[in-house]
Design a protein around this motif. Sequence first.
Motif, PDB file in Angstrom:
ATOM      1  N   ILE A 176      41.288  40.331  49.938  1.00  0.00           N
ATOM      2  CA  ILE A 176      40.901  41.172  48.812  1.00  0.00           C
ATOM      3  C   ILE A 176      41.995  41.024  47.769  1.00  0.00           C
ATOM      4  CG2 ILE A 176      40.404  43.498  48.003  1.00  0.00           C
ATOM      5  CD1 ILE A 176      39.485  44.163  50.850  1.00  0.00           C
ATOM      6  N   ASP A 177      41.615  40.599  46.576  1.00  0.00           N
ATOM      7  CA  ASP A 177      42.567  40.404  45.483  1.00  0.00           C
ATOM      8  C   ASP A 177      42.192  41.288  44.312  1.00  0.00           C
ATOM      9  OD1 ASP A 177      44.036  38.258  46.716  1.00  0.00           O
ATOM     10  OD2 ASP A 177      42.328  36.958  46.281  1.00  0.00           O
ATOM     11  N   HIS A 178      43.193  41.765  43.605  1.00  0.00           N
ATOM     12  CA  HIS A 178      42.990  42.561  42.396  1.00  0.00           C
ATOM     13  C   HIS A 178      43.679  41.835  41.257  1.00  0.00           C
ATOM     14  CE1 HIS A 178      41.441  45.893  44.761  1.00  0.00           C
ATOM     15  NE2 HIS A 178      42.417  45.651  45.613  1.00  0.00           N
ATOM     16  N   LEU A 179      42.892  41.246  40.396  1.00  0.00           N
ATOM     17  CA  LEU A 179      43.413  40.588  39.209  1.00  0.00           C
ATOM     18  C   LEU A 179      43.169  41.503  38.021  1.00  0.00           C
ATOM     19  CD1 LEU A 179      42.086  36.992  39.921  1.00  0.00           C
ATOM     20  CD2 LEU A 179      44.337  37.930  40.446  1.00  0.00           C
ATOM     21  N   ASP A 180      43.664  41.126  36.862  1.00  0.00           N
ATOM     22  CA  ASP A 180      43.503  41.952  35.676  1.00  0.00           C
ATOM     23  C   ASP A 180      42.022  42.063  35.315  1.00  0.00           C
ATOM     24  OD1 ASP A 180      44.221  43.513  33.541  1.00  0.00           O
ATOM     25  OD2 ASP A 180      44.584  41.814  32.213  1.00  0.00           O
TER      26      ASP A 180
END
Length: 118
Positions: free
Chosen positions: A45-49
């Motif tokens: 799970i990644d959170h980018l802008d």
Amino acid sequence: MGTLFDLAKYRKAKSFVHFDRTELMRLMNIYSQQVASGAWRDYAIDHLDGMAMFSIFRSTHETPVFTVIKLGPEHKNAGLFLALHSGERIKQSSELSKVLEAIEKRARKVVPLFKTKS
């Protein structure tokens, strides 16, 4: 003398996009079914802008087989979910269920490759 400015006030605030509990439960439900069948082994799970990504891997050392992306409010397609298969867009919808159906349809084609005969 010069005037001091607090530059933090002028920076664009980054929005934090995330999957809510029900979305994450639905993603993990499909993921666990495929893990049980032996097709998938890892997720990230990644959170980018301005977006959140749920990536699914066959092996830890590979590129993602499937990725579900949730776009944030400042994106031109705000509130949309995207499904990618090996980096290629396969579905775009405002409903997570439609995106997951597209992934399940593609995953069913892959699963028989990994099942062994008893």
